[in-house]
Each structure stands twice: as structure tokens, then as C-alpha cells.
Write a protein that holds these residues in place. Structure first.
Motif, PDB file in Angstrom:
ATOM      1  N   ASN A  12       0.837  -1.202   0.000  1.00 18.34           N
ATOM      2  CA  ASN A  12       0.000   0.000   0.000  1.00 18.34           C
ATOM      3  C   ASN A  12       0.874   1.256   0.000  1.00 18.34           C
ATOM      4  OD1 ASN A  12      -2.623   1.197  -0.057  1.00 18.34           O
ATOM      5  ND2 ASN A  12      -2.371   1.752   2.093  1.00 18.34           N
ATOM      6  N   ALA A  13       1.915   1.236  -0.821  1.00 12.81           N
ATOM      7  CA  ALA A  13       2.868   2.351  -0.893  1.00 12.81           C
ATOM      8  C   ALA A  13       2.227   3.547  -1.587  1.00 12.81           C
ATOM      9  CB  ALA A  13       4.117   1.919  -1.652  1.00 12.81           C
ATOM     10  N   SER A  14       2.126   4.633  -0.858  1.00  8.85           N
ATOM     11  CA  SER A  14       1.477   5.818  -1.402  1.00  8.85           C
ATOM     12  C   SER A  14       2.472   6.838  -1.946  1.00  8.85           C
ATOM     13  CB  SER A  14       0.604   6.476  -0.328  1.00  8.85           C
ATOM     14  OG  SER A  14       1.407   6.884   0.759  1.00  8.85           O
ATOM     15  N   CYS A  15       3.761   6.510  -1.897  1.00 14.51           N
ATOM     16  CA  CYS A  15       4.770   7.398  -2.466  1.00 14.51           C
ATOM     17  C   CYS A  15       5.983   6.577  -2.866  1.00 14.51           C
ATOM     18  CB  CYS A  15       5.140   8.517  -1.499  1.00 14.51           C
ATOM     19  SG  CYS A  15       5.812   7.983   0.077  1.00 14.51           S
ATOM     20  N   TYR A  16       6.836   7.178  -3.678  1.00 17.71           N
ATOM     21  CA  TYR A  16       8.001   6.473  -4.212  1.00 17.71           C
ATOM     22  C   TYR A  16       9.053   7.494  -4.640  1.00 17.71           C
ATOM     23  CZ  TYR A  16       6.406   8.152  -8.677  1.00 17.71           C
ATOM     24  OH  TYR A  16       6.023   8.994  -9.701  1.00 17.71           O
ATOM     25  N   GLY A  17      10.244   6.991  -4.822  1.00 22.34           N
ATOM     26  CA  GLY A  17      11.310   7.767  -5.442  1.00 22.34           C
ATOM     27  C   GLY A  17      12.031   6.885  -6.430  1.00 22.34           C
ATOM     28  N   PHE A  18      12.585   7.481  -7.451  1.00 15.97           N
ATOM     29  CA  PHE A  18      13.366   6.757  -8.451  1.00 15.97           C
ATOM     30  C   PHE A  18      14.696   7.484  -8.580  1.00 15.97           C
ATOM     31  CE2 PHE A  18      14.816   6.146 -12.841  1.00 15.97           C
ATOM     32  CZ  PHE A  18      14.800   4.755 -12.934  1.00 15.97           C
ATOM     33  N   VAL A  19      15.794   6.749  -8.426  1.00 11.53           N
ATOM     34  CA  VAL A  19      17.135   7.326  -8.473  1.00 11.53           C
ATOM     35  C   VAL A  19      17.900   6.638  -9.589  1.00 11.53           C
ATOM     36  CG1 VAL A  19      19.277   7.685  -7.181  1.00 11.53           C
ATOM     37  CG2 VAL A  19      17.077   7.695  -5.974  1.00 11.53           C
ATOM     38  N   ALA A  20      18.560   7.446 -10.444  1.00 16.74           N
ATOM     39  CA  ALA A  20      19.339   6.876 -11.541  1.00 16.74           C
ATOM     40  C   ALA A  20      20.469   7.824 -11.925  1.00 16.74           C
ATOM     41  CB  ALA A  20      18.454   6.607 -12.750  1.00 16.74           C
ATOM     42  N   GLU A  21      21.512   7.253 -12.462  1.00 15.69           N
ATOM     43  CA  GLU A  21      22.614   8.041 -13.006  1.00 15.69           C
ATOM     44  C   GLU A  21      22.326   8.295 -14.480  1.00 15.69           C
ATOM     45  OE1 GLU A  21      27.456   7.747 -13.647  1.00 15.69           O
ATOM     46  OE2 GLU A  21      26.514   6.561 -12.061  1.00 15.69           O
ATOM     47  N   ALA A  22      22.654   9.495 -14.939  1.00 17.26           N
ATOM     48  CA  ALA A  22      22.428   9.854 -16.343  1.00 17.26           C
ATOM     49  C   ALA A  22      23.552  10.769 -16.802  1.00 17.26           C
ATOM     50  CB  ALA A  22      21.080  10.552 -16.499  1.00 17.26           C
ATOM     51  N   SER A  23      23.664  10.919 -18.110  1.00 11.67           N
ATOM     52  CA  SER A  23      24.621  11.851 -18.696  1.00 11.67           C
ATOM     53  C   SER A  23      23.866  12.911 -19.467  1.00 11.67           C
ATOM     54  CB  SER A  23      25.579  11.132 -19.648  1.00 11.67           C
ATOM     55  OG  SER A  23      26.455  10.321 -18.926  1.00 11.67           O
ATOM     56  N   LEU A  24      24.222  14.160 -19.209  1.00 11.62           N
ATOM     57  CA  LEU A  24      23.655  15.280 -19.958  1.00 11.62           C
ATOM     58  C   LEU A  24      24.695  15.705 -20.981  1.00 11.62           C
ATOM     59  CD1 LEU A  24      22.105  17.419 -17.086  1.00 11.62           C
ATOM     60  CD2 LEU A  24      20.980  15.735 -18.529  1.00 11.62           C
ATOM     61  N   GLU A  25      24.240  16.042 -22.160  1.00  8.41           N
ATOM     62  CA  GLU A  25      25.146  16.397 -23.254  1.00  8.41           C
ATOM     63  C   GLU A  25      25.036  17.860 -23.662  1.00  8.41           C
ATOM     64  OE1 GLU A  25      27.353  14.212 -24.383  1.00  8.41           O
ATOM     65  OE2 GLU A  25      26.551  12.562 -23.193  1.00  8.41           O
ATOM     66  N   ALA A  26      24.548  18.737 -22.802  1.00 10.14           N
ATOM     67  CA  ALA A  26      24.310  20.139 -23.162  1.00 10.14           C
ATOM     68  C   ALA A  26      25.600  20.849 -23.585  1.00 10.14           C
ATOM     69  CB  ALA A  26      23.655  20.869 -21.992  1.00 10.14           C
ATOM     70  N   ASP A  27      26.483  21.103 -22.668  1.00 14.10           N
ATOM     71  CA  ASP A  27      27.762  21.771 -22.955  1.00 14.10           C
ATOM     72  C   ASP A  27      28.905  20.826 -22.624  1.00 14.10           C
ATOM     73  OD1 ASP A  27      26.576  24.176 -23.736  1.00 14.10           O
ATOM     74  OD2 ASP A  27      26.398  24.840 -21.652  1.00 14.10           O
ATOM     75  N   GLY A  28      28.922  19.696 -23.269  1.00 18.69           N
ATOM     76  CA  GLY A  28      29.881  18.654 -22.922  1.00 18.69           C
ATOM     77  C   GLY A  28      29.205  17.675 -21.989  1.00 18.69           C
ATOM     78  N   ALA A  29      29.785  16.525 -21.830  1.00 20.27           N
ATOM     79  CA  ALA A  29      29.175  15.482 -21.013  1.00 20.27           C
ATOM     80  C   ALA A  29      29.243  15.848 -19.536  1.00 20.27           C
ATOM     81  CB  ALA A  29      29.868  14.155 -21.257  1.00 20.27           C
ATOM     82  N   LEU A  30      28.121  15.704 -18.868  1.00 20.91           N
ATOM     83  CA  LEU A  30      28.030  15.943 -17.437  1.00 20.91           C
ATOM     84  C   LEU A  30      27.237  14.793 -16.845  1.00 20.91           C
ATOM     85  CD1 LEU A  30      28.327  17.772 -14.898  1.00 20.91           C
ATOM     86  CD2 LEU A  30      26.155  18.827 -15.578  1.00 20.91           C
ATOM     87  N   ASP A  31      27.852  14.068 -15.908  1.00 23.42           N
ATOM     88  CA  ASP A  31      27.148  12.992 -15.225  1.00 23.42           C
ATOM     89  C   ASP A  31      26.327  13.594 -14.091  1.00 23.42           C
ATOM     90  OD1 ASP A  31      28.227  11.051 -16.867  1.00 23.42           O
ATOM     91  OD2 ASP A  31      29.945  10.711 -15.559  1.00 23.42           O
ATOM     92  N   VAL A  32      25.107  13.113 -13.956  1.00 30.78           N
ATOM     93  CA  VAL A  32      24.205  13.599 -12.913  1.00 30.78           C
ATOM     94  C   VAL A  32      23.493  12.418 -12.256  1.00 30.78           C
ATOM     95  CG1 VAL A  32      23.785  15.836 -14.017  1.00 30.78           C
ATOM     96  CG2 VAL A  32      22.252  13.925 -14.488  1.00 30.78           C
ATOM     97  N   ILE A  33      23.008  12.669 -11.061  1.00 28.50           N
ATOM     98  CA  ILE A  33      22.081  11.750 -10.403  1.00 28.50           C
ATOM     99  C   ILE A  33      20.709  12.401 -10.495  1.00 28.50           C
ATOM    100  CG2 ILE A  33      21.396  10.666  -8.224  1.00 28.50           C
ATOM    101  CD1 ILE A  33      23.883   9.426  -9.463  1.00 28.50           C
ATOM    102  N   VAL A  34      19.778  11.681 -11.080  1.00 35.61           N
ATOM    103  CA  VAL A  34      18.403  12.154 -11.239  1.00 35.61           C
ATOM    104  C   VAL A  34      17.554  11.502 -10.156  1.00 35.61           C
ATOM    105  CG1 VAL A  34      16.392  12.180 -12.768  1.00 35.61           C
ATOM    106  CG2 VAL A  34      18.693  12.442 -13.713  1.00 35.61           C
ATOM    107  N   VAL A  35      16.737  12.309  -9.503  1.00 33.82           N
ATOM    108  CA  VAL A  35      15.795  11.814  -8.511  1.00 33.82           C
ATOM    109  C   VAL A  35      14.405  12.274  -8.940  1.00 33.82           C
ATOM    110  CG1 VAL A  35      15.020  11.950  -6.114  1.00 33.82           C
ATOM    111  CG2 VAL A  35      17.467  11.835  -6.628  1.00 33.82           C
ATOM    112  N   ALA A  36      13.549  11.308  -9.248  1.00 33.84           N
ATOM    113  CA  ALA A  36      12.145  11.589  -9.548  1.00 33.84           C
ATOM    114  C   ALA A  36      11.339  10.973  -8.406  1.00 33.84           C
ATOM    115  CB  ALA A  36      11.739  10.982 -10.875  1.00 33.84           C
ATOM    116  N   TYR A  37      10.289  11.658  -7.984  1.00 29.49           N
ATOM    117  CA  TYR A  37       9.505  11.153  -6.871  1.00 29.49           C
ATOM    118  C   TYR A  37       8.051  11.587  -7.029  1.00 29.49           C
ATOM    119  CZ  TYR A  37      10.459  15.881  -5.168  1.00 29.49           C
ATOM    120  OH  TYR A  37      10.573  17.240  -5.064  1.00 29.49           O
ATOM    121  N   GLY A  38       7.171  10.784  -6.468  1.00 29.72           N
ATOM    122  CA  GLY A  38       5.756  11.085  -6.575  1.00 29.72           C
ATOM    123  C   GLY A  38       4.984  10.471  -5.425  1.00 29.72           C
ATOM    124  N   ALA A  39       3.743  10.894  -5.302  1.00 35.28           N
ATOM    125  CA  ALA A  39       2.891  10.422  -4.220  1.00 35.28           C
ATOM    126  C   ALA A  39       1.436  10.454  -4.658  1.00 35.28           C
ATOM    127  CB  ALA A  39       3.086  11.302  -2.992  1.00 35.28           C
TER     128      ALA A  39
END
Length: 151
Positions: free
Chosen positions: A68-95
Motif C-alpha cells: 500500500n505504498a502511497s509514495c516512491y522515489g526513483f534514483v538513476a545516473e544519467a549523462s547530460l550532453e548540453a555543454d559537454g558530457a556531465l554525469d548527474v544523479i536524477v531523482v524523480a519522486y511522486g505520491a
């Protein structure tokens, strides 16, 4: 738990992952539950969005719905290519009854930088997360005597 508190819990899980795991970080789901926060590494997480959707549909049915989980988070590593490669940790969450939100923090060899301001997750971004949001939306409201109110 308010959305601001959920964001803090998910960001802290991301910081712990960066401190303890080798890179690239595996995609992970954070489930703050009344009895304890569960952190589930998604072994074998596919690269294709349709396969990711199916994977997270199974995860939600097996883990979120029974708890009966009413909320969650999702964590992942990603690369952004805007001004050169930049590694980021993305956190998406909802309820339950809340629009999902997303934030990110730059990742370097020295660790994780501060997270940026969170914003509503665009419905077309990360579409494979919708099974998690659907499961959260389907959760029953918490008992008023439970002590921990999850959104």
C-alpha cells in the motif's frame, strides 16, 4: 510525509548510494513505508522505455501494491550532453494525488554536488515511471491512528 520530506528522503538515499556503490549507479526505487524505507536496486533494468514500463509495472504490482505504498522515489545516473558530457544523479519522486517531481545533482569523482530546485516532471519525460505513480495513486489513505501519514 509531505512532498518536501519525500524529496529529502529520496535525495538522502541518492547520497548514500553515491557514497557506497561503484559507478555507474544502478537504477533504484525508494519506497518510504510506515515500518521502514525500502531501497530496491533494479537489477536487469532494460534500456528501452517500453521494456522499462513493463519492468516497473511488475515491480509496482509485486512491491508497491501489497505494501500500500502511497509514495516512491526513483534514483538513476544519467549523462547530460548540453555543454559537454556531465554525469548527474536524477531523482524523480511522486505520491498519491500529487504530480511527480524531478531534481538532479552533478556527479564527479569527488562526490555529489547539491541538488537543484525540483520541478514538476513533464508527463512526456520518463514515461516508464507512470506505473509507480499509478500504484501510488491507487494506495488507500493511511489510517489516522497509524502515526505516519504518507501523503
Amino acid at each position: 510525509m509531505r512532498m518536501e520530506e519525500l524529496e529529502v528522503v529520496c535525495q538522502e538515499a541518492a547520497r548514500n548510494m553515491v557514497a557506497r556503490q561503484s559507478r555507474p549507479l544502478p537504477p533504484t526505487v525508494v519506497l518510504p513505508l510506515p515500518e521502514a524505507t525500502q531501497v530496491a536496486v533494479l537489477q536487469g533494468f532494460p534500456d528501452d522505455d517500453a521494456a522499462r514500463f513493463d519492468f516497473l509495472s511488475r515491480f509496482a504490482a509485486e512491491r508497491m501494491v501489497p505494501a500500500n505504498a502511497s509514495c516512491y522515489g526513483f534514483v538513476a545516473e544519467a549523462s547530460l550532453e548540453a555543454d559537454g558530457a556531465l554525469d548527474v544523479i536524477v531523482v524523480a519522486y511522486g505520491a498519491r494525488r500529487q504530480r511527480p517531481r524531478v531534481t538532479a545533482a552533478p556527479l564527479s569523482e569527488s562526490g555529489l554536488a547539491p541538488f537543484g530546485e525540483s520541478e514538476e516532471l513533464d508527463p512526456t519525460a520518463l514515461p516508464f515511471l507512470s506505473p509507480l505513480q499509478h500504484a501510488a495513486d491507487s494506495a488507500r489513505p493511511p489510517d489516522s491512528d497509524a502515526g505516519l501519514s504518507l501523503i
